[in-house]
Design an enzyme around this catalytic site. Structure first.
Site, PDB file in Angstrom:
ATOM      1  N   LYS A  78       0.854  -1.187   0.000  1.00 11.41           N
ATOM      2  CA  LYS A  78       0.000   0.000   0.000  1.00 11.41           C
ATOM      3  C   LYS A  78       0.890   1.237   0.000  1.00 11.41           C
ATOM      4  O   LYS A  78       2.044   1.179   0.436  1.00 11.41           O
ATOM      5  CB  LYS A  78      -0.917   0.011   1.222  1.00 11.41           C
ATOM      6  CG  LYS A  78      -2.045  -1.008   1.134  1.00 11.41           C
ATOM      7  CD  LYS A  78      -3.068  -0.750   2.225  1.00 11.41           C
ATOM      8  CE  LYS A  78      -4.257  -1.702   2.117  1.00 11.41           C
ATOM      9  NZ  LYS A  78      -5.277  -1.400   3.117  1.00 11.41           N
ATOM     10  N   HIS A  81       1.541   6.519   3.101  1.00  8.72           N
ATOM     11  CA  HIS A  81       0.589   7.621   3.236  1.00  8.72           C
ATOM     12  C   HIS A  81       1.128   8.745   4.118  1.00  8.72           C
ATOM     13  O   HIS A  81       2.152   8.620   4.783  1.00  8.72           O
ATOM     14  CB  HIS A  81      -0.730   7.107   3.822  1.00  8.72           C
ATOM     15  CG  HIS A  81      -1.637   6.487   2.805  1.00  8.72           C
ATOM     16  ND1 HIS A  81      -2.466   7.231   2.006  1.00  8.72           N
ATOM     17  CD2 HIS A  81      -1.828   5.187   2.453  1.00  8.72           C
ATOM     18  CE1 HIS A  81      -3.148   6.416   1.217  1.00  8.72           C
ATOM     19  NE2 HIS A  81      -2.775   5.176   1.465  1.00  8.72           N
ATOM     20  N   HIS A  84       1.843   7.935   7.681  1.00  4.92           N
ATOM     21  CA  HIS A  84       3.121   7.270   7.876  1.00  4.92           C
ATOM     22  C   HIS A  84       4.271   8.271   7.803  1.00  4.92           C
ATOM     23  O   HIS A  84       5.273   8.132   8.501  1.00  4.92           O
ATOM     24  CB  HIS A  84       3.317   6.185   6.807  1.00  4.92           C
ATOM     25  CG  HIS A  84       2.331   5.059   6.900  1.00  4.92           C
ATOM     26  ND1 HIS A  84       1.616   4.608   5.827  1.00  4.92           N
ATOM     27  CD2 HIS A  84       1.922   4.316   7.956  1.00  4.92           C
ATOM     28  CE1 HIS A  84       0.815   3.623   6.214  1.00  4.92           C
ATOM     29  NE2 HIS A  84       0.988   3.436   7.500  1.00  4.92           N
TER      30      HIS A  84
END
Length: 612
Positions: A78, A81, A84
């Site tokens: 993934k 983001h 993060h």
């Protein structure tokens, strides 16, 4: 206790020149020349390796204590983001703050590297052409795995049987199937190597790459046994049925905005919005095809009903077990499931098992989790569960929270990768650098330099406000060389380096070992010099405050104040052209100020530049 008589009797000394009173206040006036000499010599001594001193501003107040700081924690396959990114920035500087205050720090990256999403990823990967997939995986594993996951998620929305195949593959992983584990290991290892390169650009490193996969079944079973033994859990036969059904190993949409959810694995994951209202835009032919799909869905629903009918015929032994629930209502923390009715565990169970595992291995004095404010409830439940289980070390757990970055949230299908953000920042700074051809020609590695300035802009924008506050992602602020922004700090550090270069060969400082006996700091009599020295003397206190408050803004505010003081002194504290002794004293002052600025920037994980 001071009174009028004591004030009259007081005599000046080498440190305090005078004491005056104003109403109920006493004003102590320091001996400027003594303060200047002591402060500048302390800073200089800290740069002499043979003295074995700590960097100026560091202390040993927590010597012998061990802290584990878990931060960043992206999910493999993934996008990295915004949530993060914040966790990475905050965890990195927090680790430095702890080290500067004497702690032995272990930096841990707890990856989202386990769960049904890996089954779905494997199904999608195996549907790709073998030669092409291996090449793409080797070139850019994060981006390629994300694209595979995005495509298989979209396909599974139309063909739910792909989710069944994903569960089958994940079951193989849990059972230790060699082929399944080999493929998962390849995904994980290649992703970690790519992450390391990304972290290197951010000037961030980790001592341990852990993850959900590292918490064994045995450890989670032990956690459940302790919960049961201490009567912390109770059986639930349906009151939390919906939550139980929705908890599904975070196998959510590929672009799920973890910036908002902070990957809370127990919550449900809605389908991507790109599927909503899709039939409204269809042609007649597509509508006919959709009707066929609808019939197929009806037949699938009928098959599911038949499945349910079969379940009703199961023996008592085969029926689902009750879920295990921790009821924390009396602590105003609600209820949370630790084992689903089908026997599988949840994220909080892995958290509890992982904490026990870490304590047994490391015997930490503090365990810090750097995760978003949206996880307040989860971490409070997690910490309370450990307390109720009877672990005396439960009070050593701490949640460092933070707000959101506005303007970086992803839309379904348009995820922003951290690497893209970093490359854009580098490109913008490189373009600005090339505008001054003369200075650009003097830079040894323009690519790396522009990357460092870009990363400074990205990180300092995050560090200037209190971490709990939301802030807007703004490129104008991130790339500005004027005002309290990252590039301005680099510019001021470079300027102080250039002062020393330009002063040579007429004015050259002696080796650090000889400075205390060679430089006459009494010549630094100007108010601008005193202001700078006074600020430098406060730096050790700022380091302590930043650590205690767990706030980078405490340090960035100080550094901007220091650089403004230096900037305003350029015209009055001239080096080149002043008499030699005064010039050396002033240059010494600038070198010490540069040392403190450099030390502060390094604590914030910034790389100070000599040229730009």
């Amino acid at each position: 206790m001071w009174n009028a008589e004591k004030l009259v009797q007081w005599q000046p000394n080498q440190h305090v020149a005078s004491v005056t009173n104003e109403g109920v206040f006493l004003h102590f006036h320091l001996n400027t020349s003594v303060m200047t000499r002591i402060v500048l010599n302390q800073i200089n001594d800290s740069t002499i390796p043979s003295k074995g001193l700590l960097p100026y501003g560091w202390n040993k107040s927590n010597e012998g204590k061990k802290a584990i700081i878990e931060f960043s924690s992206p999910n493999i396959a993934k996008p990295f983001h915004a949530g993060h990114l914040r966790s990475t920035i905050i965890g990195a500087y927090l680790s430095n703050f702890y080290e500067a205050n004497g702690w032995n720090v272990m930096r841990m990256n707890y990856l989202g590297d386990w769960g049904k999403q890996f089954g779905l990823l494997a199904v999608g990967f195996n549907m790709e052409e073998p030669a092409a997939r291996e090449q793409k995986l080797a070139e850019d594993p994060i981006r390629y795995l994300y694209n595979v996951y995005k495509d298989i998620w979209a396909a599974a929305e139309k063909d739910p049987s792909l989710h069944d195949r994903a569960r089958e593959f994940f079951k193989k992983m849990e059972d230790g199937d060699s082929e399944a584990i080999a493929l998962w290991t390849k995904f994980r290892d290649l992703s970690i190597e790519k992450y390391k390169a990304t972290y290197a650009r951010l000037n961030v490193h980790f001592d341990v790459y852990s993850g959900e996969s590292q918490v064994s079944k045995e450890q989670m079973n032990e956690a459940l046994d302790i919960l049961i033994e201490h009567n912390v859990v109770s059986e639930d036969f349906g009151s939390l049925k919906k939550q139980n059904e929705e908890a599904d190993d975070k196998a959510g949409p590929p672009d799920e905005d973890e910036h908002a959810t902070e990957v809370k694995k127990e919550t449900t994951n809605p389908a991507p919005s790109s599927f909503a209202g899709e039939t409204e835009k269809m042609t007649d032919a597509q509508k006919e095809a959709a009707k066929g799909d609808a019939k197929e869905q009806v037949s699938k629903k009928q098959a599911k009903k038949a499945d349910k009918a079969k379940k009703k015929e199961m023996t008592e032994e085969e029926k689902e077990k009750p879920a295990l629930v921790i009821d924390l209502e009396k602590y105003r923390l609600g209820k949370t499931i630790v084992r689903k009715s089908d026997g599988t565990t949840l994220y909080i169970t892995r958290d509890i098992g992982g904490a026990i595992q870490r304590w047994n291995k490391y015997k930490f004095d503090k365990m810090i989790y750097v995760i978003g404010a949206t996880q307040e409830q989860h971490t409070a439940q997690f910490f309370k569960a450990l307390e109720l289980m009877g672990f005396e070390w439960a009070n050593r757990m701490q949640h460092i929270n933070f707000g959101s970055i506005l303007g970086m949230s992803t839309r379904k299908g348009t995820a922003k990768f951290l690497e893209d953000i970093m490359n854009h920042a580098k490109e913008v700074m490189h373009t600005q650098m090339k505008e001054n051809a003369e200075k650009y020609a003097q830079i040894e590695d323009p690519e790396r330099t522009s990357d460092i300035i870009g990363m400074t802009g990205v990180k300092v924008q995050d560090m200037t406000a209190k971490r709990i506050n939301n802030y807007k992602y703004t490129e104008e602020r991130m790339f500005s060389f004027e005002g309290d922004f990252g590039p301005f700090l680099q510019y001021q550090h470079v300027r102080m380096c250039s002062v020393e270069r330009k002063a040579a060969p007429e004015i050259v400082l002696p080796p650090p070992e000889d400075i205390s006996t060679s430089i006459n700091t009494d010549l630094l009599t100007e108010p601008a010099a005193r202001n700078i020295v006074f600020l430098l003397s406060h730096y050790p206190e700022v380091v302590i405050n930043a650590y205690e408050e767990a706030q980078a803004s405490t340090l960035t505010t100080y550094l901007f104040k220091l650089t403004r003081a230096i900037s305003s002194a350029w015209e009055t504290l001239i080096v080149k052209g002043a008499d030699p002794e005064t010039a050396k004293a002033r240059l010494f002052l600038y070198v010490c100020a540069r040392t403190v600025l450099s030390n502060g920037m390094k604590l914030l994980t910034l790389e100070p530049l000599d040229r730009m």
